[in-house]
Structure formats: C-alpha cells, structure tokens
Design a protein around this motif. Structure first.
Motif, short mmCIF file in Angstrom:
data_model
loop_
_atom_site.label_atom_id
_atom_site.label_comp_id
_atom_site.label_asym_id
_atom_site.label_seq_id
_atom_site.Cartn_x
_atom_site.Cartn_y
_atom_site.Cartn_z
N THR A 152 -4.92 2.82 -2.16
CA THR A 152 -4.03 3.98 -2.23
C THR A 152 -3.49 4.21 -3.64
OG1 THR A 152 -2.19 2.56 -1.54
CG2 THR A 152 -3.32 3.81 0.18
N ALA B 145 0.82 -1.21 0.00
CA ALA B 145 0.00 0.00 0.00
C ALA B 145 0.86 1.25 0.00
CB ALA B 145 -0.92 -0.01 1.22
N PRO C 185 -4.32 -2.34 -3.42
CA PRO C 185 -4.46 -1.27 -2.42
C PRO C 185 -5.22 -0.08 -2.99
CG PRO C 185 -2.20 -2.07 -2.49
CD PRO C 185 -2.90 -2.68 -3.67
N ARG D 130 -3.45 -7.93 7.35
CA ARG D 130 -2.45 -7.02 6.80
C ARG D 130 -1.08 -7.32 7.41
NH1 ARG D 130 -3.66 -2.70 3.92
NH2 ARG D 130 -5.82 -2.10 3.64
N ASP E 11 2.59 -3.47 4.16
CA ASP E 11 1.62 -2.40 4.01
C ASP E 11 1.86 -1.21 4.91
OD1 ASP E 11 0.26 -3.70 2.06
OD2 ASP E 11 -1.04 -4.79 3.44
#
Length: 683
Positions: free
Chosen positions: A208, A183, A206, A274, A279
């Motif tokens: 992002t 991410a 992700p 996660r 990440d």
C-alpha cells in the motif's frame, strides 16, 4: 440616586478588573504553569512564565498567541529542558504548533495530546522519551508533521496513524520500534516523507505504501525487513533507502540486493500471519470534525467530555500468541547478526545532539525539499505564479526548516555570529559538510506585500559575483515566524576585525593584501551598479567594513547585497543611524532622502581611508594627510613603512574623490576600476 451610582461604580470596577483576568485567570495560564513545572523542574529555562503574567504579552518565552489571545504555538526547541511532557497540555485547545525538540525530556508521550484537535506540527524529536507511541495519536485529525525521531520509543507503530489524513511527514527513525510497518499508512494520501530507519522493524514492506500519490521519501534503512520491495516504489528513485535489511530484496533498487528464486520461496513459506493490530485500518475516529474552526473564534470550544479512546475488543487466540512469539524469537535472533551501520552502540541509552545532527546531515536525500512545517508561512505558495517569476528557479534555492535547525544545532547560542534588532546570524554546517552563515529575519521585518518580497527574493538569488557573498538558499517558517537566508561562510570574519589594532597586535593586513581587498570591493560594487540582462542596477545602501567579509584566501566579499529589497522600509531606515554615526552616510542624503550609486561611492571612499589608516574613526588630520601625501598622518603605523608611497598617494586621492561633498563630482565605479587597474596600483 446614591444607590444607583454605587451600583454603577461596582459594575465599572468589575469590568476594569475583569479585563486582565480574562487572560491572567484563564485556564490556559493554569495549564502553562503546570507545563512549566513538568518541563522545567529546575526553573532555569521558563522563569519568564509567571503565574500572574499574560501569556500573550510576549513575555512568556516560546509562547505565541493567535488573534483571539489563545495560545497557538509553543516553541521551546533546544532550550535544555530536562523534565517531562505533562498531560495538562490537553488544556491548550487552540495549540497548532508544539516544538519541544532538541531537549532532554524523558518519560512517556502523553496520550492526552490527542485532545489537541488544532495541532498541525508535533516535534518531540531528539529527546529521551520512552515507552510506546500512544495509539490515540490517530485521533489528531489536523496533524501534518509527526516528528518523534531520536528517542527511546519501543513497541509497534500504531496502525491508528493511518487515520491522520493530513499527515505529510512521519519521522520515527533512531528509536527501538519493532513489529511490522502498518499497511494503514497507505491510506495517507498527503504523506510525502516517511523515515523509519534505525529501528527493529520486521516483515514485508506493505504494498500500500507504493500507492501513496505524494510520497517522495521512504527511508527504512537498518531494520530487519524481509521480502520483495514493492515495484511501485521505483518512482521514488533516490528517495527510497533500504540498506542493511539483509532479507530484503528487489529489482531495480540500488540500495537493496536483487531477488532470487530462493527469496520467492521463502517469502511464500515464511510470510508472517497478519496482525489485526498492525495491518487493519482503525475504526471510526471520534472527535475529529466537531472541533474544526473553533479556534477561529474568540472563545475556544471546551467539550463537556473527553473523546472516546478506541477499545480493542475480543480475545486473541492462544494459537496466535504462540505464533507471534515464535516469529519474534526468530527475528530477534536475526537482529543480532544485522549490520547496524553506524558507530553508536545499540545499547547506548540515547543519541547525543551532535550524533543526531550528524546522521541528519548525512542521511538526507536533498536539503532542498520543503516538507517540514507544513502550515508554514510561504510567500511562494498559491498564487505566486501571477508575480511573474520562475518557480523552477526559486525552488532550486529552497531549504526546509529541519535542515536549518540541524545546521545550527537548533539555533544554539554557541553558534551565534552576530545579532541586531531585526535579525540574527548563525554559523551552521549543512548535511553535505559545508559551512554556512544563516541569517534569520523576523517576518515582521520583511516586506508585507508578498509580491514585493518575492520580487526581492528573486533578485537576491540572481546575484552572482566573486566579490559578493554567495546566497545558497532560503527557508520560510511560520512556526518560528522567520525567514532564513543561507550564505557561504567567510572564515576570516569581517573587515572591521582588521582595523583599530594596537601596535604589534594580530592580525595585521600586509600592504599587498590591503590593495587586493580594495580592488575586490571595487569590483563587487561595480557589478552591483552595472545593469545586466537579468539584473537591474543595485544600490547597496549600507556598505561598511562590517559588510565586507573576508574568506580563507583573504578575498573580500560584500555582504547583504540587495537585502533591502526584502526588508520593510522602516527596518532599512533604522540601520542608517549606525551608518551615519560611522561616517558612511553621504551628506546629500540628509536633504534628498534618496540612495544612489553616489551614496555607495561615498561609503567606498570612507572604507579606502579606513583600510589605509587602519582606523575605524577617521579624523580631519587623516583627510588633510591624504590631500598632501603626508603619510605619517593617514597611513597605518602597523605597516612600519612597508608600503608603496606612490600607490598610497594614488589611493588617497581616489578616496578623497569618492567622498567629495558634491555627488556629481564623485567618480563612477567604472572609472574607479580603470584607475585601480593602472599598473602602478594593481601590480
């Protein structure tokens, strides 16, 4: 007094011998010698790297220095290197470009690369590199292009890459990488292209990544990704590629299937835990700002200690280990059922260069995206709008350096079509399968005034005629110090291949083809000399049988039209020696020093006689034969009399008028066209 003179002599002697030692005895030379041993263990490629040599003298193949005589660039792509990348590379503190792609290098990527704080371009693609990507790469604050595709890299994509704030290209395709997409990549505001295709990545994309403002291309094909594609990626349109991820879905994405209610339930139930390794944004990076600008000085900084390598502290809970192992087993099982989508066996040790070239050609969204050498020489950069040309028009013709390298198999010598003092011409195949000719011109051979260069380039892109070689586009590369012009390929070579043939040799041009070629050349030249709304009259300056290319249908195509508009004056004039030696240079140029339409017409007359006679070197007897219509003196014996005497006589007269001693007595191209259009000539 004698002692003083002796001491002065010693000082002078020390000074004299210390000058070469500043280069020959420096740390960089020792580093280069270590690199040579590591990269080229057989000493077949880097033989020019001598322990007593000067790396900045131009004798070290592939090595370029900056103005402070520090090694700034190593360009050894496609050289057949079979060794390894030595950690000693860290000693080249001012290195800004490292181009080792299209070789057969093996071993690991040394973590010591992270000490190169000036490095902007790192090209290690299409090699046999293995092991994992060192997380220390995240310390390379200046890095803009990271090209690691087509190797055998394994392990996760380091989340530390998310610290490379200047990165614009991340290419990791065709490796064996697994784990999740970090991410932290969403932190890279300058990222334009991300290619993670043909790996073993799993998990969700992700969200992002959808927030990266400059992102244009995201290629994640042929992985084991799952979940819903972030809706924000719709803005990429064709720039998003997600095929062959069976558990990936999305709404409004042509390359993935639509999501169902079942997908939503599975996403909620099976979202992997996660991993803080993948990440979480990395901690503060040391040694980033302190080195900035040091290579702009005569002496590079040499820190007393190496940068600290981030250390992951703490112990991973046992329960987390079991959970990751469970999910890994699940995804490995699913991987066995995944469509690979290419013809190569996943167990193959390495993709060949030809395979790499093929998937690069077929896998690109567009060849006209300037992404690669991001520190590249770009005359169309900031401030070019003041020159007064349309950016939209010129951008239609822009290629990136990756496309050019892929087309030519990294400028393989096998693809060389021709070479002279200022340029080389390569045969290439673009990603759409079309065959092209790519002319590389050293930046030192181009006009130094960028406004003049861009003006000339704009003119080149505006030329369009059936009898001119079509310009497909252009590319600039500071990394190579070259400009590239991409033209359509003429499959039958140039006209010089069809003269000076022995009796019975092939290929002989028949009579109708010769007339067609003369007509075509005339039409192309008339277009150049004609003034149009968006094109001023152009004098070719260097037309000859070498500059007349022949396509598959034996149509003549005039090459290098307008090329002098982007070349330095001394380069243009250096080509005149050949023209003068072959008789193409009009006699008035010796006294006037000026090129005009009449100097082109003189050369055209010479070409007509060469086509008629089948001879490159013309003689006085040929001219006399054309004047008196004695065909045996000026007509090609390979025709064996199979030609129209009336047409031959007419063409001979036109040629003689073109090479008249007085330029004002030569016909214009418009007049020549009218004469050639006479039914007795053109029929």
């Amino acid at each position: 007094m004698g002692v003083f003179q002796f001491l002065l002599f010693l000082v002078l002697l020390f000074t004299i011998y210390n000058i070469p030692l500043s280069v020959r005895g420096n740390t960089e030379l020792r580093v280069l010698m270590e690199l040579k041993t590591s990269l080229d263990p057989t000493n077949k490629v880097l033989d020019s790297w001598k322990s007593d040599g000067d790396p900045c003298s131009g004798t070290f193949v592939g090595v370029a220095c900056n103005e402070h005589r520090k090694v700034a660039n190593i360009s050894l792509q496609g050289k057949g290197l079979s060794g390894k990348v030595s950690p000693a590379i860290a000693g080249l503190k001012c290195l800004s470009g490292l181009y080792l792609h299209y070789n057969s290098l093996s071993g690991e990527i040394p973590k010591e690369l992270s000490y190169l704080q000036e490095l902007t371009d790192l090209y290690l693609n299409v090699n046999n590199l293995s092991s994992s990507i060192p997380p220390e790469i995240g310390n390379m604050a200046a890095l803009q292009v990271l090209q690691l595709c087509c190797n055998q890299l394994t392990g996760n994509i380091p989340s530390e890459i998310g610290s490379l704030k200047r990165l614009s290209v991340l290419a990791l395709q065709y490796n064996r990488l697994d784990g999740k997409i970090p991410a932290s990549l969403g932190n890279l505001g300058m990222l334009k292209r991300v290619d993670l295709s043909f790996n073993r990545l799993f998990g969700a994309i992700p969200t992002t990544l959808a927030d990266i403002p400059q992102l244009e291309i995201l290629d994640i094909r042929n992985n084991a990704l799952s979940g819903n594609v972030p809706s924000g990626l719709k803005r990429l349109n064709g720039g998003f590629q997600g095929e062959n991820n069976s558990d990936l879905c999305g709404t409004g994405f042509p390359t993935v299937r639509g999501c169902t209610r079942f997908d939503t339930q599975n996403i909620n139930q099976l979202e992997p835990v996660r991993s803080h390794l993948n990440d979480t944004a990395p901690g503060a990076i040391s040694h980033t700002s302190n080195n900035q600008g040091h290579c702009n000085h005569t002496h590079c900084s040499n820190p007393s200690r190496f940068p600290k390598i981030p250390v992951i502290s703490g112990v991973i809970p046992v329960s987390f280990v079991f959970m990751v192992a469970g999910f890994l087993a699940f995804f490995l099982y699913r991987r066995q059922k995944q469509k690979i989508g290419n013809t190569s066996d996943p167990s193959d040790e390495h993709l060949s260069t030809d395979q790499a070239k093929e998937f690069q050609r077929n896998g690109s969204v567009s060849p006209l995206v300037t992404l690669e050498y991001s520190n590249g020489w770009d005359p169309l950069g900031d401030g070019w709008n003041d020159i007064g040309f349309s950016q939209e028009h010129l951008n239609k013709f822009r290629f990136n350096i990756e496309e050019v390298e892929s087309a030519t198999q990294c400028f393989s010598e096998l693809n060389i079509l021709g070479r002279n003092k200022f340029s080389s011409v390569y045969k290439g195949i673009l990603r759409d399968g079309s065959v092209v000719a790519i002319r590389s011109i050293n930046v030192t051979s181009c006009k130094s005034e960028e406004a003049e260069f861009v003006k000339g380039l704009n003119l080149l892109t505006s030329l369009r005629h059936d009898n001119l070689v079509k310009l497909r586009g252009f590319c600039f590369s500071k990394g190579r110090g070259e400009c590239f012009l991409i033209y359509d390929f003429a499959s039958k070579g140039n006209l010089s291949n069809y003269v000076d043939l022995n009796d019975g040799s092939e290929p002989i041009l028949d009579w109708s083809t010769r007339i067609s070629i003369i007509n075509g050349i005339a039409k192309g030249m008339e277009y150049l000399h004609r003034s149009e709304a968006n094109k001023p009259p152009i004098v070719h300056r260097n037309i000859s049988v070498e500059k007349i290319l022949i396509d598959q249908q034996f149509n003549p195509l005039i090459a290098d039209s307008g090329l002098h508009k982007i070349l330095a004056d001394d380069i243009v004039y250096s080509t005149l020696k050949v023209s003068a030696a072959m008789g193409y240079l009009a006699p008035e140029y010796i006294t006037t020093g000026r090129f005009t339409e009449n100097t082109d017409i003189f050369a055209f007359g010479v070409i007509i006689l060469q086509i008629l006679s089948g001879k490159l070197q013309l003689t006085s007897s040929m001219r006399l034969g054309a004047e008196s219509s004695r065909f045996e003196d000026f007509m090609d014996t390979n025709l064996r009399g199979d030609f129209s005497e009336s047409m031959a006589a007419k063409l001979g007269k036109i040629a003689l008028n073109c090479i008249h001693e007085h330029p004002n007595d030569r016909p214009s191209m418009e007049t020549i066209i009218k004469e050639l259009n006479d039914s007795s000539i053109s029929s």
